[in-house]
Design an enzyme around this catalytic site. Structure first.
Site: not given
Lengths: 450, 450, 450, 450
Positions: B78, B100-101, B108, B176, B254, B284, B313
């Protein structure tokens, strides 16, 4: 659909001669033709599209979404309002994201264009996997999550009913933090079957797996792509075992699409037994930025289930990124990259082998179509430790240096006898990556041993 | 850091007069100055940045990542290789993503620039919440997940040890889907405390909540922003209750950042008892494309825990989008939007009130700083049903039409007596949105009753 | 023209409900509709287009040019090959430029799209001038040259046959270097009729012009927009004079489109006598980057002649820039700017007048709808000299400080009695420009007199 | 120059480990290093820059111009105000254009960044010509005009004083409309010395030129690149002749930079006699969009004169385009293109030769390093006429079909005996262009003869 007749009328009545206009129309049609074919065939195009063509498609579709409607009256609490035009770039115009009330692939009334975009992208995901070795999958979905979180989502979707109280997952030893975290996150237990050494390779025999099955187990994980000395699992046997024991079977094919051999293992596994889902990274396999995965299944319902389990909406960007990759490479471009990967893998083994001989070490005998491992028995503990930093400073990224004496995690077993270094010739790497990496490794090695 | 001395030397020796050069330097410094201040103050800038300034920051940082290093030798599986330059746009150059992991905010090694970007963004997230009503939070993180999945992640992170066998979450009735799915996904049980009617409003009395506590409960959810007739929870009392009973308490905020009243509830709740995490949508509240959330906490460790629980990630884009929003609005721009929201909310109530009078209906008496509800008792069942479609076709997006006779889900109680329509004057809406929406509602209404 | 039927078919057969598709189509049509109207009406649109709409038009047209044809075989020495994709941005995709063998507006077989772009742009040029005061022009062309070079081109096109040996041009004194150079460049002689002082203003009486006519004269230049104390010419009388004496008459209307009064002068002049060409800057009048002019004429043939006189091809960018301006402002946007200009002009006079009173100076009584001049009799020679530099350092750009004692060039006469400063409230300036400029002028003034 | 110290401080105090920061800094420096070298060496870089690097340079410089200064008070009539952000793209941010009061290369106080951009670009123009065969030029300037208008400008600048009444220019027959127009535009007479046939080639013997000199002549034009059968001029002899007779000598090197042979002719001519100016197209030689030329001279003063003769300002875009080309190709990239051109030229001759044999025609024996001509004696007049249209419809652009019986213009002589077709293998053409062109020519030929 789009009515350009007034524009044509202008052209006809303009000063531009007719044969010139025809010529212009011809060029424009050539530009637009791939769009027609895409929607007709619902398949990865054979030839790469240009950036302008991709842009045109994304713009046309995103201009169907209601947030672009200057005559709309928007009185919801979520209307894809954005603070900056820069957001149109990062979202490719799909500000509404994907998903509706926690059903990823459900059409969004506010985003007709985004909904079409997602639908066609999922067709391409299915199509590319069918073209690279899995003709027997029935559906696929691009999720805006990496491999690890995709596994969490898949486990969440395919877990047994709350009435069935089973919470354990069989894992043939995989020393990968994200993967283990993805199971932890969901609150499941892992039962790890330890790796065993076979020559240089580490494998988990199917008998050991069978022996570890107990009543609390409801699922099993298997892998294709991994780094040496761990070899891929015997997925076919695991598949049969899963079927016999009614276990959910999820294949982690993280960067396995690039190898036809790994893909063949999955194909046989599907035919031979039970595979519920196969998860592959979009960035590692399809050269997108980090952030997406393709989940595929030989059973259409499973994908539907996974899609419906996602809680809420999600960023459209990882989906768009997969679409961009598919269109910009085309099938022919992708196949060329697969071929280059094979050549680079050979080059890596040859170059590392040459150096191994010089320093009396050897290439470990482990099957892996992407990575190559080299023994480091000549080095002292401190030297091994220094090697990683030295390579980083020499601008080599990605090699893994392991010293089992210091830390067994990563070897996938408890008693790997020797230290080693692993390098990958992954899809998208260039010949230069390989040659530079080996040269600098050599340099770092001599720095360290002096 | 960046050494431009050779360029300066050229300038000095060029044909351009010195005072002109100084003038040019002045303009350029004005352009760059906000970058300096950003890193110095780690706070949302007071004044908006221009798109070019934001671009400059993103480019400079993303040009520190190793995938931009043409002299690198990249032999990992990667390496942020991309198929198309278009990916640089959708990721703002941060192709390595974040995390990272499975530790979201961990630096990173392959992405120094991306790591800096994420760190500064999280500072801005904390800063904006402190500036909008929550001075008592200690840390915040932008996650590349929407509110629903963020709740899943938070639950996954804060769930009890596997040794403690508690699996139930108290939920004061919230109709919801995403929210309920996010709990289901994690395999937890919900114990819903039903809403009760108080005048026009639906609330869940704290006593009812207390009465529902049992031994299997380990957490409680509370909400601020929701749509009428459901009012916000009594978060302060829930907070005390959580503390007394050792419950994890997660506030779903929210789209609540836009209201200083809702934010005040949370601030008091933090001071009075136990709040583990507060989750708010980036789109929002902060006008980004869909796909991110800010999770904040009065306890630094909780954020750390959540960050470490993420499996793998993630796409950097939702993080970058939040950064873009903060820089492009600035604190002053954001405050102006908050003010406009309040004005539009008043306008919406006035306009709807005027129409209500005409048709002998009334504005429901429910506290909500964003939404307004109007009774629809005059309409027959079929007419109510037709209203939603009519509004959609008139290009009104976002209104909610409810008929409790047909479906109680959405009313947050079992016996709401009358049908109604809800409209929002949310942050980012324009005056035109409000006036058009009411006009067209009027039009649709008369179409339907004829 | 563009056949999207396959795409429509996909839409029909997709999972997206029909009413959602219709909604999406509606939004997309709204986006595309202005394009249809543009080609139908060949006029500046009433409402502004969005950047995306402009982009879409430019991309569609430029994608008709043969350099975009990947199946073309290009064996000319000029094929619009480019070294970098960045060139597509700077040329808006029109890499072939405009013009063919020295006929600017002739269609180019290799560039059908570029040819259409140029044709429609010239329609807009004619249309905007007709809408801002010159209904009696017959044709107009956008040339990729500034006012000065446009005058050279026009003189080159309208000069007498080589058989007629006349080489002198009458110029009512205009102290502007570019203008004089443009005549020099063509090898013509200028016969300058000196300006005379009338109160504060400098004018050139028509009688003086008449008196200067001799046999070598074949043309006369007149101006509208200029800076005080020079007022516009009596163009109507010059027009009659030109007709009587068979002189080519070119009106330099450099930044005169912004004033309906100046435009009225030209309209009357066209009706009363002979006007061959009117030249206006695209950047000063229409807010484009520097580099273009619109040449208009009441006689179609003259524009044709000018277009045919240009030697070779030219950059398409100045043409595209004019098109972008027209579409992005729309007629309504342009008219709003004209109104703001008038208000800013009033503001400038008021603010400067207030300061003038404080320092016992006065606004000079000179007709100019853009600029205002203020006497500087209090200042010593050295102080006047210092003022320009002081203003530049205070970031005031554009003011002109004149001291006739030191240098008469710029006053358009030989004996202007007093020093003065000129400031402009030109189109596109903001209220802040005006207030800041006067404030800083005040500051600079007091710095200097101390 | 740019002070990033605060940013560095943040980096130091961030959570990012020091070695990661160093790595990031390393990548960033690699990105920025070419900028330093550019200003240090004032030469075309050896290696290509990336688009992002070019962008960074253009943005940094254009952000020094006063129109970017949000704290400026702008009260001139020309302040680079723009109607749309799209204008920043087409002008690369240099909205003020280039030039000041008709002095192209004079620094503009309002545009310090634009002035630096123009200065460095002119250095690169001089440098690339010195590197491609003209080490003996002293200065060069990029003008925003094509070859034809550049000749007009150069003639205007270098014409004799008005006291000296000479108006004729010697032109060894060049059948090119733009060129002849550029002389007409300036009002000069041409004295054309007719071409003569030597084997297949058309040349103009120096003796004929000498014989045509008369007292009214003040200048002579010579050419390198042209299309067969006309060969390049004997520039060295013309140069001596110009020196002896005190004639201005302008070399039209339209697309001659691509051939080291043509460049060698000019170099010798400079050394042997008098060359005032050499004009080359930026698009034909350096792969920019149409619209610019490089004018070079062995005498610094001449370039200064030309620069000062331009009347007014001009679009910066053609200048920026040249800069973009130089940076995006680099010297190495340009040299590779020159090599490919030579190979394609050979390929073209071979392919055409093979076809010629088939149809009993022949390659004409004419020296030309870019173009190849083939006889068409087999075809009837009507067939020859049809060939051009047929090729256009087969998407072959650029071939020239000549039939001297019908029209002698283009043959550069009065009695060329045979019809022929000319094709070019010009710089930037691909192998595919050549092979497709010949294949389609073959196809068109057989269509026509049937």
């Amino acid at each position: 659909m789009v009515d350009f007749s007034k524009i044509s009328e202008f052209f006809e009545s303009s000063n531009i001669p007719k044969n010139m206009l025809n010529r212009g129309q011809l060029v424009l049609n050539e530009f637009l033709n791939p769009l027609k074919i895409l929607f007709e065939q619902r398949a990865v195009p054979d030839k790469p599209w240009t950036d302008d063509q991709i842009d045109f498609l994304l713009q046309t579709l995103s201009n169907m979404d209601t947030d672009k409607d200057i005559n709309a009256a928007r009185v919801g609490e979520r209307e894809a309002r954005i603070a900056s035009k820069l957001h149109l770039r990062t979202s490719a115009g799909f500000c509404h994201g994907v998903g509706r009330s926690g059903f990823l692939s459900a059409p969004q009334p506010k985003a007709p264009g985004g909904s079409i975009m997602y639908e066609i992208t999922n067709y391409l995901a299915r199509n590319i996997l069918r073209n690279t070795g899995l003709p027997n999958i029935k559906d696929a979905i691009v999720v805006p999550l990496c491999t690890g979180m995709s596994l969490s989502l898949t486990l969440g979707a395919l877990k047994p009913d709350s009435s069935i109280n089973k919470r354990t997952i069989l894992v043939p030893q995989i020393d990968h933090k994200s993967l283990l975290k993805s199971i932890d996150l969901m609150g499941f237990q892992t039962k790890i079957i330890p790796g065993q050494i076979f020559g240089d390779a580490v494998r988990i025999p199917i008998e050991q797996i069978r022996n570890n099955l107990d009543d609390d187990c409801f699922a099993i994980i298997s892998i294709t792509s991994f780094f040496p000395p761990r070899e891929h699992d015997n997925i076919k046997e695991i598949s049969k075992f899963a079927q016999e024991n009614n276990l959910v079977h999820i294949v982690i094919n993280a960067y396995g699409v690039q190898s036809s051999e790994w893909m063949k293992l999955i194909r046989s596994a599907i035919d031979a037994g039970r595979v519920d889902a196969i998860i592959q990274s979009t960035d590692k396999n399809f050269l997108t930025p980090v952030g997406g995965a393709v989940i595929a299944s030989p059973i259409k319902e499973k994908i539907n289930k996974i899609s419906q389990t996602y809680a809420g909406r999600a960023s459209a960007t990882p989906v768009v990124n997969f679409l961009i990759s598919m269109l910009s490479m085309g099938l022919s471009g992708y196949q060329r990259l697969l071929k280059e990967q094979q050549e680079n893998r050979e080059l890596l083994e040859r170059k590392l082998g040459e150096f191994a001989e010089k320093i009396n070490q050897r290439i470990l005998d482990i099957y892996n179509p992407v990575a190559v491992a080299l023994s480091l028995q000549n080095l002292k503990q401190k030297q091994i430790y220094a090697l990683g930093g030295a390579l980083y400073n020499l601008r080599v990224t990605g090699p893994r240096v392991y010293n089992p004496e210091e830390n067994t995690f990563g070897t996938c077993c408890s008693n790997y006898p020797i230290p080693y270094i692993v390098m990958n010739a992954a899809i998208g790497a260039s010949e230069q990556d390989i040659t530079f990496a080996v040269e600098r490794f050599e340099k770092a090695y001599y720095q360290i041993v002096q």
